[in-house]
Write an enzyme that holds these catalytic residues in place. Sequence first.
Site, PDB file in Angstrom:
ATOM      1  N   ASP A 173      43.069 -28.457  19.647  1.00  0.00           N
ATOM      2  CA  ASP A 173      42.656 -28.937  17.708  1.00  0.00           C
ATOM      3  C   ASP A 173      42.188 -30.808  17.835  1.00  0.00           C
ATOM      4  O   ASP A 173      41.481 -30.404  16.991  1.00  0.00           O
ATOM      5  CB  ASP A 173      44.471 -28.462  17.185  1.00  0.00           C
ATOM      6  CG  ASP A 173      44.459 -29.051  16.032  1.00  0.00           C
ATOM      7  OD1 ASP A 173      43.912 -29.808  15.309  1.00  0.00           O
ATOM      8  OD2 ASP A 173      45.114 -28.263  15.390  1.00  0.00           O
ATOM      9  N   LEU A 203      43.826 -27.598  13.312  1.00  0.00           N
ATOM     10  CA  LEU A 203      43.119 -26.079  13.328  1.00  0.00           C
ATOM     11  C   LEU A 203      43.612 -24.964  14.195  1.00  0.00           C
ATOM     12  O   LEU A 203      43.077 -23.913  14.135  1.00  0.00           O
ATOM     13  CB  LEU A 203      41.981 -27.035  13.465  1.00  0.00           C
ATOM     14  CG  LEU A 203      41.058 -27.345  13.377  1.00  0.00           C
ATOM     15  CD1 LEU A 203      39.850 -27.835  13.845  1.00  0.00           C
ATOM     16  CD2 LEU A 203      40.663 -26.892  12.116  1.00  0.00           C
ATOM     17  N   ASP A 204      45.044 -25.482  14.814  1.00  0.00           N
ATOM     18  CA  ASP A 204      45.386 -24.204  15.558  1.00  0.00           C
ATOM     19  C   ASP A 204      46.489 -23.171  14.660  1.00  0.00           C
ATOM     20  O   ASP A 204      46.035 -21.920  14.720  1.00  0.00           O
ATOM     21  CB  ASP A 204      46.779 -24.839  16.439  1.00  0.00           C
ATOM     22  CG  ASP A 204      46.352 -25.975  17.993  1.00  0.00           C
ATOM     23  OD1 ASP A 204      44.744 -24.773  17.926  1.00  0.00           O
ATOM     24  OD2 ASP A 204      46.475 -26.246  18.379  1.00  0.00           O
ATOM     25  N   VAL A 205      46.548 -23.983  13.406  1.00  0.00           N
ATOM     26  CA  VAL A 205      47.257 -22.912  12.520  1.00  0.00           C
ATOM     27  C   VAL A 205      45.991 -22.137  12.002  1.00  0.00           C
ATOM     28  O   VAL A 205      46.353 -21.237  11.820  1.00  0.00           O
ATOM     29  CB  VAL A 205      48.259 -23.626  11.534  1.00  0.00           C
ATOM     30  CG1 VAL A 205      48.621 -23.029  10.110  1.00  0.00           C
ATOM     31  CG2 VAL A 205      49.596 -24.673  12.299  1.00  0.00           C
TER      32      VAL A 205
END
Length: 602
Positions: free
Chosen positions: A429, A457-459
């Site tokens: 991320d 960004l992970d989500v």
Amino acid sequence: MASPAISQTVRPLDSLRLGISGPPQITSVVAQHLRLLGAQDEAAGQQVVPGRITLTGGGYETAHATVTWGDPGAGLVDESTVQAATGMMAVHGRRDGSPRGLAADYAATATGVLAVQGLLAGLVGQSRGMAAAHVTTGADRAGLLAVSQYLAAAGADEGEAAELAPGGPPFTSAEGVLFELETLDPGAWAAFWRALEAPADAMRAGWRPFQFRYATACAPFPQALHTVTRTHPLARIRQAAALSGAEVCVLHTLAERHAEADGAPPWSLRPFGADRPHPSSWAASGNPAPPAAALPLAGLTVLEAGRRIQAPLAAHLLGLLGAEVIRIEPPGGDPLRGMPPACSGISARWLALNRGKKAVEIDIKSEADRRRLREMTGEADVFLHNWAPGKAAELGLDSDDLARVNPALVYAYTGGWADRISGAPMGTDFMVQARTGVGEAVRPEGEVPAPSLMTLLDVLGGLHGAEAVLAGLLLRERTGRGVRVDSSLLGAADTLTAPALARVARGENPRLPAGFRHPLPTADGWIAPSDDSAPAAAAAAATQDLRDLSTSDALARLGSHGLTATAVTTDLSDLHHDPRFAGSISRDAHGAPAVSDPWSFA
């Protein structure tokens, strides 16, 4: 309805027409993604229903979606107020020690992707014989989903395993160059700092907050580590990283990202196998008709071999849409099940992404277990993973391998870089944020660029992953062929920064003005004005000090001037009883806070 006939379509929304209306920050994302998937705009002069997104044609009944910011009566009227109320400002601001708004329209972007998911899911359901449904989603739901792991931790039975205090990357070299550092190995961390002659006590004290920054959104490691990097040129820092096995990534500007952008979509879809019917419809499985209240993916099976956030969140969303999700875990189970803080002995963060999933332990190093996994994919509809690049092919579990077992499989990979940037660092991320200009996009003019320690960004990458799978499922329904779908953190970054990159293309400053989305302090908390009200609210605060007023009185004072604002959530455990989100947060079987499904179907 009867399932639309198998066609020769190339994209899942080919031959469908798009009508769109609603908040532009949200609907711009919806329109872009639906067009990339093949939808064409309604003909000029065609009436568009106000506040509604529609897809028509292709043999389907009209698919409808409505997107909102949230409850306007509670002051949820735009990006700023949604970030404030849902706790996003609090989480993003942990690094700085006070609530901060994200200068990028994160909640709106996530809402747009959720709306696309709902529309695609509804069309998949229609393809399988279900009735058309009207999907509704809102930025308030997207915001709660974005903080769901932090919310779960705040409501756990025990406290955090690492300190919640200001601090964190990026680091600065002797030349003043900002950079991110990444390693998942404590040995590499220690070797990097030894190579730079950092104090041993600072090196040791820094590892735990650095390791837990993905969970806590802050990293209060010793200031001495920042001092050390400022004494070394970037070349020496890069050398220390190369020798230790750690990685560094210089923060790129939005202008640099724009100059290299390839214009690729945020995901790719590649059909494989020959056209043929497949047994995913209710009729083909022997059921005369689906239950009236069935969710769009009911009866489908998703195998998920996911780690950390991105792939598990994608599978979680598919499960919320009705699919049965089976997690492939290593012998002994996912070690993150024990990550503190816990609820009833299970990690609250882990539950936020994995509640309701079944689990099967598979040793992918064992040929017998790999054979077993291949057999499982023969009965599945989706296989989803986020292994390291090249790992699936090495194991004989890549899309070509599994297509031979199940030609109707949707094979999904959620990665970091999608092979679109040569020489890219580790695809995590914060490294992707650094490399793509997100560090500039989330901070207004006048602030030092810094990737958010909230896992943006992970989500968003997980949301893109679920979106890509749904597009693949719809394409499979329309062609009878299996599909490989790829999504990435890079694609998520490009979606998030699209408005800023457009400003670069127009020759404008990509960063927003100084002070943008900074909450205003009150005597007992903080308030966030809407973006439209912010200049007048700041002026009012300067002449009538809001610090002397309670939060409720400050809101009333601004309201008397015709300005809109809402209270900033600073303690996420308060969200459970927040009247702005009545019915949106419950407790799961383990007692962990759980946010409601981000869509409703009617």
